[in-house]
Design a protein around this motif. Structure first.
Motif, PDB file in Angstrom:
ATOM      1  N   LEU A  86      26.334 -22.012   2.325  1.00  0.00           N
ATOM      2  CA  LEU A  86      27.368 -21.289   3.274  1.00  0.00           C
ATOM      3  C   LEU A  86      26.707 -21.875   4.687  1.00  0.00           C
ATOM      4  N   SER A  87      25.636 -21.868   5.097  1.00  0.00           N
ATOM      5  CA  SER A  87      25.289 -22.370   6.212  1.00  0.00           C
ATOM      6  C   SER A  87      25.443 -23.754   6.576  1.00  0.00           C
ATOM      7  N   MET A  88      25.258 -24.801   5.997  1.00  0.00           N
ATOM      8  CA  MET A  88      25.665 -25.935   6.091  1.00  0.00           C
ATOM      9  C   MET A  88      27.229 -26.325   6.101  1.00  0.00           C
ATOM     10  N   THR A  89      27.828 -25.595   5.043  1.00  0.00           N
ATOM     11  CA  THR A  89      29.371 -25.994   5.122  1.00  0.00           C
ATOM     12  C   THR A  89      29.969 -25.513   6.492  1.00  0.00           C
ATOM     13  N   GLU A  90      29.419 -24.281   7.050  1.00  0.00           N
ATOM     14  CA  GLU A  90      29.779 -23.843   8.372  1.00  0.00           C
ATOM     15  C   GLU A  90      29.265 -24.751   9.436  1.00  0.00           C
ATOM     16  N   ALA A  91      27.987 -25.181   9.282  1.00  0.00           N
ATOM     17  CA  ALA A  91      27.635 -25.963  10.511  1.00  0.00           C
ATOM     18  C   ALA A  91      28.352 -27.234  10.701  1.00  0.00           C
ATOM     19  N   ILE A  92      28.745 -27.999   9.497  1.00  0.00           N
ATOM     20  CA  ILE A  92      29.303 -29.000   9.547  1.00  0.00           C
ATOM     21  C   ILE A  92      30.868 -28.951  10.116  1.00  0.00           C
TER      22      ILE A  92
END
Length: 408
Positions: free
Chosen positions: A202-208
């Motif tokens: 989730l952190s990576m999808t939101e960061a992108i």
């Protein structure tokens, strides 16, 4: 803020030991300062880091290929010096070279802009210490085998990784342009441990998404394929691996991530999708993606630690591919369909898939390595498809829940 993040306590000290602990901490600080001065003094008598790197590059091809180089960076000069001192005792992991091993403070012609990364980093606990290598066997192996020697929250980044690790012990060589890194964290609650990989995804999808918005770029709709893959327009662009070990009431967690930022092979990458949306679109940089990831992860990890995964569930479901998907259940041992068709509803408290069958019964599903669980290999959209999962026997489910090492 202390120079290294404080590790999770193994036990709460009593009031009678606090004074002694403070005195011991003061003595330890003096010893650490002396050790650091000694390290820096020794470094000044040795050839400079750039000279040492030149020697490695100019040596014979067999010797150069056998060398593993780590460059220590920090959010501040003090952070960098302390990490370099700690990294002096680090040994290469299983995927590292068996030959020469060197730690440096700089590297001429580095392929990763550490200054740009540190400038974009806002996280205070994670990512402020970075070990970068131009070529390494496995970032995951290195931090896992040297966990106790490095600060919690340290990240290891590599330009080339030739023994990267994945689920079911899969090994591969990474292509240029891929963002590959591993970092450390700690946790005490074993019930939350299997859910850690979902927080990372989730952190990576939101960061992108946040990075695209900050740069004025088209928003990339990167989605989560359960349990630990990242998909964009039906093609895999990334994967996550979480491993853990138990020591004195604390779980030491090593998380590895590979993300196709600028490499279109073997599937596609973030920049290819941006160019497709706008031919003159600026390209995302690995340094920015990594910084934005830690900025987001630190926030979500704190919520997860204090409130549990329930506080993140709605956000997670908005980013995954599986709500309402039709699933064909297979036999856990024979990989054959048993004729049960179920619909995915969400996750169970232990992190497996929760589904409802046509008979209105509840099912708990999990993947069986990479053999039976091959969903979304050719998916082009998020519509309901006849996909295949494994329904585990209850004894197998209980066994998996009590494992002290989690392989995502």
């Amino acid at each position: 803020m202390p120079p290294f993040p404080v590790r999770l306590p193994q036990a709460q000290p009593s009031s009678t030991t606090r004074a002694a602990a403070a005195a011991a901490a003061a003595v330890g600080a003096v010893i650490a300062a002396v050790a650091l001065r000694r390290y820096l003094s020794t470094s000044r008598r040795r050839p400079s880091a750039s000279v040492a790197m030149s020697a490695l590059r100019s040596s014979s091809s067999s010797s150069a290929s056998a060398a593993t180089t780590l460059v220590a960076y920090g959010k501040s000069p003090q952070d960098q010096e302390l990490l370099a001192s700690a990294a002096g005792s680090v040994a290469p992991g299983e995927g590292g070279s068996a030959g020469e091993f060197a730690v440096a403070l700089s590297y001429a012609g580095a392929g990763f802009d550490a200054g740009a990364y540190m400038g974009a980093l806002r996280a205070r606990r994670f990512g402020r210490w970075m070990l970068w290598s131009p070529r390494i066997g496995s970032t995951q192996d290195l931090i896992a085998q040297n966990f106790a020697k490095l600060p919690v929250g340290v990240v290891c980044v590599a330009d080339v990784q030739f023994k990267g690790r994945g689920r079911s012990k899969n090994v591969w060589e990474s292509p240029p342009g891929c963002l590959m890194f591993s970092f450390t964290s700690q946790m005490q609650d074993v019930r939350k441990l299997p859910l850690m990989q979902y927080v990372v995804c989730l952190s990576m999808t939101e960061a992108i998404k946040e990075l695209c918005r900050a740069k004025g770029l088209p928003e990339l709709d990167v989605r989560i394929k359960w349990p630990n893959d990242l998909y964009l327009k039906g093609l895999k662009v990334g994967g996550i691996l979480c491993t853990s070990s138990y020591e004195a009431k604390v779980y030491n967690i090593c998380t590895g991530i590979g993300l196709n930022v600028d490499n279109e092979k073997p599937s596609t990458c973030l920049n290819a999708a941006l160019q497709e949306a706008n031919a003159i679109s600026p390209r995302l940089k690995r340094e920015d993606v990594l910084a934005y990831f830690f900025n987001k992860f630190e926030n979500l990890f704190e919520i997860f630690s204090n409130q549990g995964f329930q506080a993140l569930e709605e956000q997670y479901y908005n980013s995954w591919l599986h709500s309402g998907q039709t699933v064909v259940v297979q036999d856990a041992h024979e990989c054959q369909s048993v004729g049960s068709v179920v619909t995915i509803q969400g996750l169970t408290p232990t992190g497996y898939l929760y589904a409802i069958g046509e008979d209105d019964k509840s099912y708990e599903l999990h993947p069986d390595g990479n053999s039976c669980f091959q969903i979304l290999s050719n998916i082009k959209n998020c519509s309901n498809l006849p996909l295949q999962f494994v329904m585990a026997p209850r004894t197998q489910i209980r066994k998996r829940q009590t494992k002290t090492e989690l392989r995502a």
